[in-house]
Design a protein around this motif. Structure first.
Motif, mmCIF file in Angstrom:
data_model
loop_
_atom_site.group_PDB
_atom_site.id
_atom_site.type_symbol
_atom_site.label_atom_id
_atom_site.label_comp_id
_atom_site.label_asym_id
_atom_site.label_seq_id
_atom_site.Cartn_x
_atom_site.Cartn_y
_atom_site.Cartn_z
ATOM 1 N N GLY A 5 -5.948 1.946 -13.893
ATOM 2 C CA GLY A 5 -6.399 0.672 -14.424
ATOM 3 C C GLY A 5 -5.416 -0.044 -15.314
ATOM 4 N N SER A 6 -4.166 0.417 -15.370
ATOM 5 C CA SER A 6 -3.187 -0.154 -16.283
ATOM 6 C C SER A 6 -2.412 -1.303 -15.647
ATOM 7 C CB SER A 6 -2.189 0.928 -16.715
ATOM 8 O OG SER A 6 -1.361 1.287 -15.615
ATOM 9 N N PRO A 7 -1.773 -2.164 -16.455
ATOM 10 C CA PRO A 7 -0.912 -3.221 -15.900
ATOM 11 C C PRO A 7 0.222 -2.652 -15.060
ATOM 12 C CG PRO A 7 -1.437 -3.689 -18.193
ATOM 13 C CD PRO A 7 -1.946 -2.298 -17.922
ATOM 14 N N ALA A 8 0.810 -1.541 -15.513
ATOM 15 C CA ALA A 8 1.876 -0.931 -14.725
ATOM 16 C C ALA A 8 1.341 -0.400 -13.404
ATOM 17 C CB ALA A 8 2.533 0.198 -15.521
ATOM 18 N N GLY A 9 0.103 0.103 -13.426
ATOM 19 C CA GLY A 9 -0.508 0.556 -12.182
ATOM 20 C C GLY A 9 -0.700 -0.583 -11.204
ATOM 21 N N SER A 10 -1.069 -1.753 -11.709
ATOM 22 C CA SER A 10 -1.206 -2.935 -10.845
ATOM 23 C C SER A 10 0.136 -3.334 -10.251
ATOM 24 C CB SER A 10 -1.790 -4.108 -11.649
ATOM 25 O OG SER A 10 -3.090 -3.802 -12.100
ATOM 26 N N ALA A 11 1.189 -3.261 -11.075
ATOM 27 C CA ALA A 11 2.524 -3.579 -10.578
ATOM 28 C C ALA A 11 2.958 -2.586 -9.511
ATOM 29 C CB ALA A 11 3.527 -3.573 -11.738
ATOM 30 N N ALA A 12 2.587 -1.321 -9.681
ATOM 31 C CA ALA A 12 2.915 -0.304 -8.684
ATOM 32 C C ALA A 12 2.229 -0.602 -7.358
ATOM 33 C CB ALA A 12 2.507 1.077 -9.199
ATOM 34 N N VAL A 13 0.986 -1.053 -7.402
ATOM 35 C CA VAL A 13 0.264 -1.406 -6.175
ATOM 36 C C VAL A 13 0.949 -2.575 -5.474
ATOM 37 C CG1 VAL A 13 -1.909 -2.302 -5.260
ATOM 38 C CG2 VAL A 13 -1.939 -0.493 -6.980
ATOM 39 N N ALA A 14 1.338 -3.587 -6.239
ATOM 40 C CA ALA A 14 2.033 -4.737 -5.662
ATOM 41 C C ALA A 14 3.333 -4.304 -4.991
ATOM 42 C CB ALA A 14 2.317 -5.775 -6.752
ATOM 43 N N PHE A 15 4.099 -3.487 -5.689
ATOM 44 C CA PHE A 15 5.372 -2.980 -5.152
ATOM 45 C C PHE A 15 5.123 -2.197 -3.870
ATOM 46 C CE2 PHE A 15 8.612 0.226 -4.634
ATOM 47 C CZ PHE A 15 9.798 -0.405 -4.963
ATOM 48 N N ALA A 16 4.102 -1.337 -3.872
ATOM 49 C CA ALA A 16 3.829 -0.479 -2.726
ATOM 50 C C ALA A 16 3.411 -1.292 -1.500
ATOM 51 C CB ALA A 16 2.740 0.533 -3.086
ATOM 52 N N PHE A 17 2.584 -2.306 -1.686
ATOM 53 C CA PHE A 17 2.189 -3.149 -0.553
ATOM 54 C C PHE A 17 3.402 -3.854 0.037
ATOM 55 C CE2 PHE A 17 -2.356 -2.868 -1.561
ATOM 56 C CZ PHE A 17 -2.915 -2.973 -0.295
ATOM 57 N N ARG A 18 4.232 -4.434 -0.831
ATOM 58 C CA ARG A 18 5.407 -5.140 -0.331
ATOM 59 C C ARG A 18 6.329 -4.186 0.410
ATOM 60 N NH1 ARG A 18 10.105 -5.096 -0.434
ATOM 61 N NH2 ARG A 18 10.076 -3.398 -1.926
ATOM 62 N N ASP A 19 6.513 -2.997 -0.143
ATOM 63 C CA ASP A 19 7.429 -2.040 0.458
ATOM 64 C C ASP A 19 6.897 -1.517 1.784
ATOM 65 O OD1 ASP A 19 10.042 -0.782 -0.535
ATOM 66 O OD2 ASP A 19 8.986 0.933 0.300
ATOM 67 N N ALA A 20 5.608 -1.224 1.851
ATOM 68 C CA ALA A 20 5.013 -0.749 3.096
ATOM 69 C C ALA A 20 5.114 -1.818 4.175
ATOM 70 C CB ALA A 20 3.554 -0.361 2.868
ATOM 71 N N SER A 21 4.901 -3.078 3.786
ATOM 72 C CA SER A 21 5.023 -4.168 4.754
ATOM 73 C C SER A 21 6.444 -4.284 5.273
ATOM 74 C CB SER A 21 4.587 -5.483 4.098
ATOM 75 O OG SER A 21 4.749 -6.564 4.994
ATOM 76 N N ALA A 22 7.423 -4.192 4.366
ATOM 77 C CA ALA A 22 8.826 -4.300 4.769
ATOM 78 C C ALA A 22 9.236 -3.147 5.677
ATOM 79 C CB ALA A 22 9.723 -4.335 3.533
ATOM 80 N N ARG A 23 8.680 -1.974 5.445
ATOM 81 C CA ARG A 23 9.012 -0.808 6.261
ATOM 82 C C ARG A 23 8.198 -0.739 7.549
ATOM 83 N NH1 ARG A 23 11.582 3.324 3.075
ATOM 84 N NH2 ARG A 23 11.860 2.595 0.928
ATOM 85 N N GLY A 24 7.115 -1.518 7.615
ATOM 86 C CA GLY A 24 6.268 -1.495 8.800
ATOM 87 C C GLY A 24 5.461 -0.223 8.925
ATOM 88 N N VAL A 25 4.997 0.314 7.768
ATOM 89 C CA VAL A 25 4.227 1.554 7.778
ATOM 90 C C VAL A 25 2.920 1.362 7.023
ATOM 91 C CG1 VAL A 25 6.293 2.988 7.947
ATOM 92 C CG2 VAL A 25 5.348 2.436 5.685
ATOM 93 N N ALA A 26 2.048 2.361 7.120
ATOM 94 C CA ALA A 26 0.764 2.321 6.430
ATOM 95 C C ALA A 26 0.942 2.621 4.945
ATOM 96 C CB ALA A 26 -0.192 3.328 7.060
ATOM 97 N N LEU A 27 -0.104 2.296 4.184
ATOM 98 C CA LEU A 27 -0.110 2.546 2.742
ATOM 99 C C LEU A 27 -1.323 3.395 2.393
ATOM 100 C CD1 LEU A 27 0.919 2.011 -0.162
ATOM 101 C CD2 LEU A 27 -0.498 -0.053 -0.179
ATOM 102 N N THR A 28 -1.090 4.437 1.600
ATOM 103 C CA THR A 28 -2.179 5.274 1.097
ATOM 104 C C THR A 28 -2.299 5.055 -0.401
ATOM 105 O OG1 THR A 28 -1.776 6.962 2.792
ATOM 106 C CG2 THR A 28 -3.068 7.612 0.866
ATOM 107 N N ALA A 29 -3.451 4.522 -0.831
ATOM 108 C CA ALA A 29 -3.697 4.273 -2.251
ATOM 109 C C ALA A 29 -4.574 5.397 -2.792
ATOM 110 C CB ALA A 29 -4.377 2.924 -2.447
ATOM 111 N N VAL A 30 -4.094 6.070 -3.828
ATOM 112 C CA VAL A 30 -4.776 7.248 -4.366
ATOM 113 C C VAL A 30 -5.189 7.001 -5.808
ATOM 114 C CG1 VAL A 30 -4.622 9.722 -4.785
ATOM 115 C CG2 VAL A 30 -3.295 8.694 -2.929
#
Length: 319
Positions: A191-216
């Protein structure tokens, strides 16, 4: 084990550099298409540079290889080698390390732009200085010379604790294995601001790599509180919903797991090509990068680990 006095000096220097860097709301978006890599010519550093080179090609970015070295402040027997000769020797060693790494990068990933920098400063300070405004900072898990003891001393902790751009620690020698490129990206959600930034980074990176994303999200192991489970499930959905709309091409799997944070993330990341976490956490990730939890993730992650700060939320979305 790194020298305690040297560790303290580097930590103080890192804090001093951070105090000098500009701090304003728009800084996270001032990316200039540069990925910074700390290198000393070791196998670990070369692997990190190769990983970063793949990332630079994907992002059409320039790769900047940085070697930092520090002159002894006191206690050095000058009658053995004059300071000028020592400085020249350290710079020559740095140039050799940079040449070794740049040649490996150009051979493996031809066509990308490569820059090199030799900086007379402790490695943590050199990397913090050079990475200001960059897309990423990348380091290997083990080093020689200036980066010796990187993951048990001040350098990695200074980077993940103070860097204002995402920091990636590459410790898996198979990170460029083609078989790994179809594996998902995994992100730790809290629930932290850094956690939100990590989610944003992960979505962008997964999209760029063309792979799935697992959110834990790792919840508390408390079966007596069903409301806690519901709130955990709501947090996981809330933190991913907006980004799922922005990146409809990313197949998202949401995992709500109760248990130990580190063990859970390490287990899920064992089948991932990248693990992403925030550099400060709340709830299940409380104090993540202030104690043994962070060190466990950095040292034991079975794949490259990206550590993202709260100030990277905008940059992760727009990079």
């Amino acid at each position: 084990m790194p020298d305690i006095s040297e560790t303290c000096r580097e930590a103080r220097s890192a804090r001093a550099i951070c105090a000098l860097l500009p701090d304003h709301p728009g800084m996270a978006t001032s990316r200039n298409g540069r990925i910074v890599v700390g290198t000393d010519g070791s196998d670990s550093a070369v692997r990190a540079a190769l990983w970063a080179a793949d990332e630079a090609r994907r992002r059409s970015a320039v790769l900047r290889l940085v070697h930092g070295y520090a002159m002894p402040e006191r206690g050095y027997p000058r009658f053995l080698v004059p300071l000028r000769a020592l400085r020249n020797g350290l710079r020559a060693q740095a140039r050799t390390a940079l040449h070794t790494t740049s040649e490996a990068v150009r051979a493996a990933v031809p066509g990308i732009g490569v820059e090199t920098r030799v900086i007379e400063a402790p490695p943590a300070v050199a990397l913090l200085r050079e990475s200001h405004g960059a897309l990423l900072t990348v380091v290997g898990s083990r080093g020689l010379g200036g980066f010796s003891g990187m993951l048990v001393g001040s350098v990695a902790m200074a980077l993940v604790g103070h860097s204002r751009v995402p920091t990636v620690v590459v410790r898996d020698e198979h990170s460029r294995d083609p078989a790994h490129r179809s594996l998902p990206v995994v992100v730790g959600v809290d629930g932290s601001p850094a956690g939100s930034a990590a989610v944003a980074f992960a979505f962008r990176d997964a999209s760029a790599r063309g792979v799935a994303l697992t959110a834990v999200h790792v919840g508390k192991d408390d079966h007596s509180s069903p409301s806690g489970t519901e709130s955990d499930r709501a947090l996981l959905s809330e933190r991913t919903a907006g980004w799922q709309e922005d990146y409809p091409d990313v197949s998202l799997e949401k995992l709500l797991i109760t248990g130990h944070v580190v063990r859970t993330l390490l287990e899920v990341a064992s089948h991932a090509q990248l693990l992403v976490v925030g550099n400060r956490g709340t709830g299940g990730f409380h104090g993540m990068l202030l104690g043994s939890t962070s060190r466990s993730l950095v040292v034991h992650a079975p794949c490259p680990l990206a550590v993202v700060g709260a100030e990277d939320a905008t940059g992760a979305a727009t990079a």
